[in-house]
Write a protein that holds these residues in place. Structure first.
Motif, PDB file in Angstrom:
ATOM      1  N   ASN A  69     -40.507 -53.534  -9.528  1.00  0.00           N
ATOM      2  CA  ASN A  69     -40.854 -54.934  -9.735  1.00  0.00           C
ATOM      3  C   ASN A  69     -41.374 -55.174 -11.146  1.00  0.00           C
ATOM      4  OD1 ASN A  69     -40.390 -55.480  -6.915  1.00  0.00           O
ATOM      5  ND2 ASN A  69     -42.414 -54.616  -6.486  1.00  0.00           N
ATOM      6  N   ASN A  70     -41.180 -56.396 -11.635  1.00  0.00           N
ATOM      7  CA  ASN A  70     -41.749 -56.824 -12.920  1.00  0.00           C
ATOM      8  C   ASN A  70     -41.274 -55.962 -14.088  1.00  0.00           C
ATOM      9  OD1 ASN A  70     -43.507 -58.758 -11.523  1.00  0.00           O
ATOM     10  ND2 ASN A  70     -44.614 -56.929 -10.843  1.00  0.00           N
ATOM     11  N   VAL A  71     -40.044 -55.511 -14.020  1.00  0.00           N
ATOM     12  CA  VAL A  71     -39.462 -54.705 -15.102  1.00  0.00           C
ATOM     13  C   VAL A  71     -38.811 -55.641 -16.116  1.00  0.00           C
ATOM     14  CG1 VAL A  71     -37.660 -53.029 -15.666  1.00  0.00           C
ATOM     15  CG2 VAL A  71     -39.140 -52.673 -13.668  1.00  0.00           C
ATOM     16  N   VAL A  72     -39.046 -55.370 -17.390  1.00  0.00           N
ATOM     17  CA  VAL A  72     -38.460 -56.169 -18.469  1.00  0.00           C
ATOM     18  C   VAL A  72     -37.552 -55.275 -19.308  1.00  0.00           C
ATOM     19  CG1 VAL A  72     -38.922 -57.551 -20.520  1.00  0.00           C
ATOM     20  CG2 VAL A  72     -40.431 -57.731 -18.542  1.00  0.00           C
ATOM     21  N   MET A  73     -36.310 -55.709 -19.470  1.00  0.00           N
ATOM     22  CA  MET A  73     -35.343 -54.986 -20.292  1.00  0.00           C
ATOM     23  C   MET A  73     -34.917 -55.897 -21.426  1.00  0.00           C
ATOM     24  SD  MET A  73     -33.078 -53.376 -17.147  1.00  0.00           S
ATOM     25  CE  MET A  73     -31.825 -52.705 -18.262  1.00  0.00           C
ATOM     26  N   ALA A  74     -35.248 -55.534 -22.664  1.00  0.00           N
ATOM     27  CA  ALA A  74     -34.880 -56.356 -23.815  1.00  0.00           C
ATOM     28  C   ALA A  74     -33.386 -56.202 -24.118  1.00  0.00           C
ATOM     29  CB  ALA A  74     -35.735 -55.983 -25.021  1.00  0.00           C
TER      30      ALA A  74
END
Length: 263
Positions: free
Chosen positions: A129-134
C-alpha cells in the motif's frame, strides 16, 4: 449513478462496471475485467486480460493494465490475473502485467499507490500500500514491495528482489540485492546509503522508534565480526524491539538472496 461510457470506447460484454465509473474516448475494457465504483479511465486507457480494479482508481491516457507477462512463449490463460486495490493512480503509459499460473498466477497492487509516467510493474509482483513509483521506474518479475516504498525516477529492480516497507530507492538506482525495511539505497549498482529518515519522519515514527531502527542498523552493518555474526548478535540484543526485529528478520529470511549493504 450508472457508468458513463464515451461512444468511441470499446467495453466488451461481460465486463463488470461499478457505480459512477467513467470511461473516456477510445478506451478498451475487456470482457473478463472488473472496475470498482468511481473508477475513471481517461482517453485511450486499456484494461485487458483477467483484471480486477478496486474503487476510486484513475487511469490516465495510454495506461495499460492486465497485459500478459513478458515471457517468451507464454500463452494466455484465465489463471493469469492482475488485482489492483482501491484509490490507485496510473499515469500516462504506466503498465502492470498479470501473473504466471505456475507461480500462483496473480500480480497484486495494494491501495493508494501512485504509478507515474512510463513506470512498469511486471508479472507476479506483490506491491504493498501507498507505494509511489516515479517516472520510468521498472520492476522486473516476482518482486515483493512493502508498504510506503518510494521509487525515484528511472530506478530499476532485479527480478525476485524484496524491498522492505518504508524504504527509499534513489533516482536512477539499479537494485540487484534486497533492500532492508527503512533503508535508503542509491547508485549503480545500488548500495545502502543509510536509513530513510525523511520517510520515517513524514510517516509519524517517533524519535524513540527512529532511534530503535538506527541502533539496529548500526549494530548489523557497522559492528564487529562477520555480517552473519552481527545479525545473530543483533537478534539477541533487540529481541524485544519490534521495529528492529522487522529489519533483522527481513535479513534472516533472505535465503539465497543477497542483502544490499553500504559501500
Amino acid at each position: 449513478m450508472t457508468a458513463q461510457i464515451h461512444p468511441t470506447a470499446c467495453v466488451e460484454e461481460g465486463a463488470s462496471l461499478g457505480q459512477d465509473v467513467k470511461i473516456g474516448p477510445f478506451c478498451y475494457v475487456a470482457a473478463s475485467t472488473s472496475l470498482g465504483d468511481g473508477c475513471e479511465l481517461m482517453s485511450h486507457a486499456v484494461v485487458m486480460g483477467h483484471t480486477q480494479i478496486g474503487h476510486g482508481c484513475t487511469l490516465h491516457p495510454h495506461a495499460v493494465l492486465g497485459g500478459l507477462p513478458q515471457v517468451i512463449g507464454f500463452e494466455a490463460s484465465p489463471d493469469s490475473r492482475l488485482v489492483v486495490g482501491d484509490n490507485c493512480v496510473f499515469r500516462e503509459y504506466a503498465t502492470a502485467h498479470s501473473g504466471m499460473p505456475k507461480f500462483g498466477g496473480v500480480t497484486t497492487v495494494g491501495n493508494n499507490c501512485y504509478v507515474m509516467i512510463g513506470a512498469h510493474i511486471a508479472h507476479d509482483n506483490k506491491i504493498g500500500n501507498n507505494v509511489v513509483m516515479a517516472n520510468n521506474v521498472s520492476l522486473a518479475g516476482h518482486i515483493e514491495v512493502g508498504d510506503n516504498v518510494w521509487f525515484g525516477g528511472l530506478s530499476a529492480i532485479h527480478q525476485f528482489s524484496r524491498i522492505g516497507r518504508n524504504a527509499f530507492i534513489g533516482g536512477g538506482a539499479i537494485v540487484v540485492e534486497d533492500v532492508i525495511p527503512f533503508g535508503s539505497v542509491v547508485g549503480n549498482h545500488a548500495k545502502l546509503s543509510g536509513l530513510n529518515m525523511v520517510g520515517l519522519k513524514r510517516r509519524g515514527f517517533t524519535k524513540a522508534e527512529q532511534m530503535e531502527i538506527r541502533s539496529a542498523y548500526k549494530a548489523v552493518f557497522f559492528g564487529e565480526g562477520l555480517f552473519r555474526e552481527r545479525v545473530d548478535q543483533a537478534a539477541e540484543k533487540f529481541a524485544d524491539k519490534p521495529l528492529a526485529m522487522e529489519m533483522i528478520d527481513f535479513i534472516r529470511h533472505a535465503g539465497d538472496r543477497p542483502i544490499c549493504k553500504p559501500a
